[in-house]
Scaffold this motif. Structure first.
Motif, PDB file in Angstrom:
ATOM      1  N   GLY A 110       0.820  -1.294  -0.065  1.00 29.64           N
ATOM      2  CA  GLY A 110       0.197   0.106  -0.045  1.00 29.64           C
ATOM      3  C   GLY A 110       0.787   1.274  -0.019  1.00 29.64           C
ATOM      4  O   GLY A 110       0.413   2.226   0.214  1.00 29.64           O
ATOM      5  N   ASN A 111       2.136   1.182  -0.274  1.00 31.50           N
ATOM      6  CA  ASN A 111       2.939   2.446  -0.267  1.00 31.50           C
ATOM      7  C   ASN A 111       2.445   3.698  -0.956  1.00 31.50           C
ATOM      8  O   ASN A 111       2.500   4.717  -0.666  1.00 31.50           O
ATOM      9  N   SER A 112       1.783   2.965  -2.289  1.00 30.78           N
ATOM     10  CA  SER A 112       1.366   4.372  -3.210  1.00 30.78           C
ATOM     11  C   SER A 112       0.351   5.341  -2.582  1.00 30.78           C
ATOM     12  O   SER A 112       0.059   6.039  -2.980  1.00 30.78           O
ATOM     13  N   LYS A 113      -0.299   4.749  -1.524  1.00 31.80           N
ATOM     14  CA  LYS A 113      -1.372   5.362  -1.055  1.00 31.80           C
ATOM     15  C   LYS A 113      -1.025   6.516  -0.133  1.00 31.80           C
ATOM     16  O   LYS A 113      -1.728   7.341   0.596  1.00 31.80           O
ATOM     17  N   PHE A 114       0.481   6.652   0.004  1.00 32.11           N
ATOM     18  CA  PHE A 114       1.105   7.609   0.976  1.00 32.11           C
ATOM     19  C   PHE A 114       2.072   8.591   0.158  1.00 32.11           C
ATOM     20  O   PHE A 114       3.019   8.755   0.432  1.00 32.11           O
ATOM     21  N   PRO A 115       1.283   9.270  -0.943  1.00 31.38           N
ATOM     22  CA  PRO A 115       2.328   9.984  -1.643  1.00 31.38           C
ATOM     23  C   PRO A 115       2.842  11.379  -1.068  1.00 31.38           C
ATOM     24  O   PRO A 115       3.696  11.923  -1.588  1.00 31.38           O
ATOM     25  N   ASN A 116       2.230  11.714  -0.067  1.00 27.34           N
ATOM     26  CA  ASN A 116       2.790  13.090   0.544  1.00 27.34           C
ATOM     27  C   ASN A 116       3.409  12.770   1.914  1.00 27.34           C
ATOM     28  O   ASN A 116       3.701  13.717   2.795  1.00 27.34           O
ATOM     29  N   THR A 117       3.713  11.334   2.239  1.00 30.31           N
ATOM     30  CA  THR A 117       4.375  10.857   3.538  1.00 30.31           C
ATOM     31  C   THR A 117       5.721  10.482   3.226  1.00 30.31           C
ATOM     32  O   THR A 117       6.037   9.720   2.534  1.00 30.31           O
ATOM     33  N   PRO A 118       6.563  11.147   4.241  1.00 29.64           N
ATOM     34  CA  PRO A 118       7.968  10.524   4.146  1.00 29.64           C
ATOM     35  C   PRO A 118       8.047   9.015   4.364  1.00 29.64           C
ATOM     36  O   PRO A 118       7.107   8.338   5.427  1.00 29.64           O
ATOM     37  N   ILE A 119       8.545   8.235   3.648  1.00 29.61           N
ATOM     38  CA  ILE A 119       8.712   6.852   3.923  1.00 29.61           C
ATOM     39  C   ILE A 119       9.996   6.346   4.017  1.00 29.61           C
ATOM     40  O   ILE A 119      10.959   6.437   3.422  1.00 29.61           O
ATOM     41  N   TYR A 120      10.518   5.855   5.372  1.00 26.24           N
ATOM     42  CA  TYR A 120      11.709   5.483   5.804  1.00 26.24           C
ATOM     43  C   TYR A 120      12.123   4.167   5.394  1.00 26.24           C
ATOM     44  O   TYR A 120      11.312   3.126   5.980  1.00 26.24           O
ATOM     45  N   VAL A 121      12.789   3.988   4.498  1.00 27.81           N
ATOM     46  CA  VAL A 121      13.383   2.416   4.094  1.00 27.81           C
ATOM     47  C   VAL A 121      14.936   2.447   4.181  1.00 27.81           C
ATOM     48  O   VAL A 121      15.389   3.302   3.808  1.00 27.81           O
TER      49      VAL A 121
END
Length: 248
Positions: A110-121
């Motif tokens: 579901g990563n694509s549902k968070f276009p405005n959210t920083p994603i730490y990987v």
């Protein structure tokens, strides 16, 4: 910032051959594993760990359990991450960030549902996924707000990301220091089950030596911090630990 509490968010199930959990077992028996996202509530706002399976895998109503395949998603549209998060009272834009343990289909779908959210990987996971068709397209979406980290990393007070490669190239586990419940270690898929962690039972991954080293690293954390430990796909724990709306 301080971590107030953490919740288990059920996000469907996945049927896997028992040999995925324990490579010493004979193939042929499917085990029904819980899929989790984890909601962290802090004094400055919520964070999310992992985004579950792709909504494209969802069906309207679950029928009989599938009989074919070593790894079979089993989810309805209510198990997609936006609906899962909504049941906890949040929308994607409410989050401070997403922490991505790794980019397998049941953790980053579901990563694509968070276009405005920083994603730490972890950079190692990003680099491996972006050049490999072994990772589903839904889990390696270009152009999101990825924040690449390398190795152990303190994201915020009480939120420690622990580099635990082996299950995947750049897997990370999470140690949380909560005000309500004390320290909690989420192994995620660095150890599927208690037996993987405590007894060295071999399980699926890209590098068995890295898996062993990562578990040893986590055991050092356990020795030093004495957290409660939640394993990524342990059926017994999934049936006995509290889920939202009760905190861990």
């Amino acid at each position: 910032m301080a971590v107030e509490r953490v919740y288990l968010l059920p996000a469907g199930h996945c049927l896997v051959d028992q040999s995925v959990l324990n490579e010493t077992l004979v193939r042929g028996k499917l085990v029904n594993l819980p899929i989790w996202s984890y909601l962290i509530e802090t004094t400055e706002g919520p964070m999310l760990i992992d985004t579950g399976m792709p909504e494209a895998y969802a069906v309207d109503t679950l029928g009989d359990e599938p009989k074919d395949g070593d790894i079979v998603p089993w989810m309805t549209h209510d198990d997609a991450i936006v609906q899962v998060l909504a049941r906890a009272g949040y929308a994607p834009d409410d989050l401070l960030c997403v922490i991505s343990s790794h980019w397998h289909f049941d953790h980053a779908g579901g990563n694509s549902k968070f276009p405005n959210t920083p994603i730490y990987v972890q950079r190692a996971e990003y680099d491996a996924a972006m050049v490999s068709d072994d990772y589903p397209a839904e889990c390696r979406v270009a152009g999101l707000d990825y924040r690449l980290i390398e190795g152990d990393y303190q994201l915020a007070p009480g939120v420690d990301l622990i580099f635990t490669p082996g299950h995947s190239a750049g897997h990370q586990s999470i140690l949380l220091h909560t005000r309500l419940s004390g320290p909690i270690l989420l192994t995620v898929d660095a150890a599927y089950t208690r037996e993987n962690f405590e007894d060295g039972v071999p399980f699926a991954g890209v590098d068995p030596l890295q898996i062993a080293a990562s578990i040893a690293h986590l055991k050092e954390v356990v020795q030093a911090v004495r957290p409660r430990v939640f394993f990524g796909h342990d059926v017994e724990q999934g049936n006995t630990w509290p889920v939202y709306p009760k905190p861990l």
